[in-house]
Design an enzyme around this catalytic site. Structure first.
Site, PDB file in Angstrom:
ATOM      1  N   ASN A 104       0.797  -1.213   0.023  1.00 42.41           N
ATOM      2  CA  ASN A 104       0.021   0.049   0.043  1.00 42.41           C
ATOM      3  C   ASN A 104       0.848   1.256   0.147  1.00 42.41           C
ATOM      4  O   ASN A 104       2.091   1.103   0.322  1.00 42.41           O
ATOM      5  CB  ASN A 104      -0.893  -0.062   1.169  1.00 42.41           C
ATOM      6  N   LYS A 183      -6.165   2.926  -5.600  1.00 40.59           N
ATOM      7  CA  LYS A 183      -6.006   2.170  -4.262  1.00 40.59           C
ATOM      8  C   LYS A 183      -5.531   3.168  -2.947  1.00 40.59           C
ATOM      9  O   LYS A 183      -6.159   2.858  -2.041  1.00 40.59           O
ATOM     10  CB  LYS A 183      -5.066   1.080  -4.688  1.00 40.59           C
ATOM     11  N   SER A 256      -5.417  -3.225   7.388  1.00 39.27           N
ATOM     12  CA  SER A 256      -4.158  -3.597   7.719  1.00 39.27           C
ATOM     13  C   SER A 256      -3.721  -2.364   8.782  1.00 39.27           C
ATOM     14  O   SER A 256      -2.875  -2.706   9.756  1.00 39.27           O
ATOM     15  CB  SER A 256      -3.039  -3.493   6.722  1.00 39.27           C
ATOM     16  N   GLU A 268       1.346   2.869   8.126  1.00 44.09           N
ATOM     17  CA  GLU A 268       1.682   3.729   6.875  1.00 44.09           C
ATOM     18  C   GLU A 268       1.175   4.846   6.502  1.00 44.09           C
ATOM     19  O   GLU A 268       0.966   5.371   5.425  1.00 44.09           O
ATOM     20  CB  GLU A 268       1.308   2.610   5.851  1.00 44.09           C
TER      21      GLU A 268
END
Length: 317
Positions: A104, A183, A256, A268
């Site tokens: 990602n 995404k 996640s 992230e």
């Protein structure tokens, strides 16, 4: 095909099992000792929706222990750790090895280019999901897909064929950057808001203002994208978000970032909402929602890590 998966966590484990089941030789690479020990001792336990648990035996090693030569390395290492991972596994990367990054966030291609030539790099995005509930055990829901593109002039057909033998629903795109930003837009909605609302994807969708929140985030991302020559398709992202809410797709999944927070890990966020906020500052584009969400997630990281440290001290006493 001989395949290594660097970042053998929730999603890496799911892809690894599917690829092994299709007849490929798969090795997992990860840095979590408890996860490695559990898999190498008792196998990987996979629970898909309400089905009975199944055991799979996929070899898994640390980055500094892996040896041999591989046709394909799938990179699922989180962006902040990607450079270190590539340095640690440099001995298994030959000129024939292809690297497919499915991590990602934004900025991964630039990191990989420091280690291999562009003709070895494939960039992709995936809508497959998985949850790592404890060392050696994942829970999976729904199905998914992968879009990928060669960054240079690599022949992607053998890779696509191998992945589709595992029913990974791979499609070649001619505009992977647009797909990656697409995404990233999805993740910039679902990942941080699942944390801040303490909700899985389906539960997030039950909020009356869920899509209003999504639009505030995406409108800022669209403006930032335009400054970088990227057309961000908000209606397309909103359509995908709506589809993901369904239980048969990813509705029961906790993203996640939610899992990272629960495990006391750093997230992230700086490569999702934080990335857009940073580019916004550089381009004089206001991104108040993305900036606020980034700061809230960093605060949540600190709070949860302190809680886990206190729980550990209590347990040891």
């Amino acid at each position: 095909m001989k395949i290594a998966i660097a970042g053998f966590g929730a999603l890496g484990s799911r892809l690894g099992v599917k690829l092994q089941h299709a007849g490929h030789e798969v090795t997992g690479i990860d840095g979590w000792p408890a996860h490695i020990a559990a898999i190498n001792t008792d196998g990987l336990t996979v629970i898909h929706e309400d089905q009975a648990p199944k055991k799979y035996f996929v070899p898994i090693v640390t980055p500094t222990e892996v040896t041999g030569e591989y046709d394909l390395i799938i990179l699922l290492t989180k962006t902040p750790q990607l450079d270190r991972m590539l340095s640690d596994i440099a001995n298994i990367i030959t000129q024939k090895t292809k690297l497919l990054v499915l991590s990602n966030g934004l900025g991964n291609i630039e990191v990989i280019e420091k280690h291999v030539g562009r003709d070895q790099i494939l960039a992709g995005v995936t809508l497959w999901t998985s949850s790592l509930v404890k060392p050696g055990e994942i829970h999976t829901t729904g199905t998914g897909s992968i879009k990928l593109q060669a960054v240079g002039n690599a022949d992607v057909n053998p890779i696509v064929e191998a992945l589709n033998q595992a029913n990974l629903n791979v499609e070649v795109t001619d505009d992977v950057l647009k797909a990656i930003w697409h995404k990233a837009g999805i993740n910039s909605v679902l990942n941080p808001l699942s944390v801040l609302l303490d909700a899985n994807i389906l539960e997030f969708g039950t909020a009356g203002n869920a899509m209003d929140l999504a639009l505030h985030i995406l409108n800022e991302i669209q403006k930032v994208g335009a400054s970088q020559g990227i057309k961000v398709d908000i209606p397309g992202i909103m359509s995908d978000l709506t589809n993901l809410l369904a239980p048969e797709n990813a509705g029961n999944h906790y993203p996640s970032m939610y899992q990272d927070i629960q495990n006391g890990k750093y997230t992230e966020i700086d490569f999702l909402n934080g990335y857009f906020a940073k580019i916004g500052r550089q381009e004089n584009i206001d991104t108040p929602f993305n900036a606020l969400i980034t700061n809230l997630i960093h605060a949540k990281e600190d709070i949860e890590r302190v809680k886990l440290a206190k729980q550990k001290e209590t347990f040891e006493i």
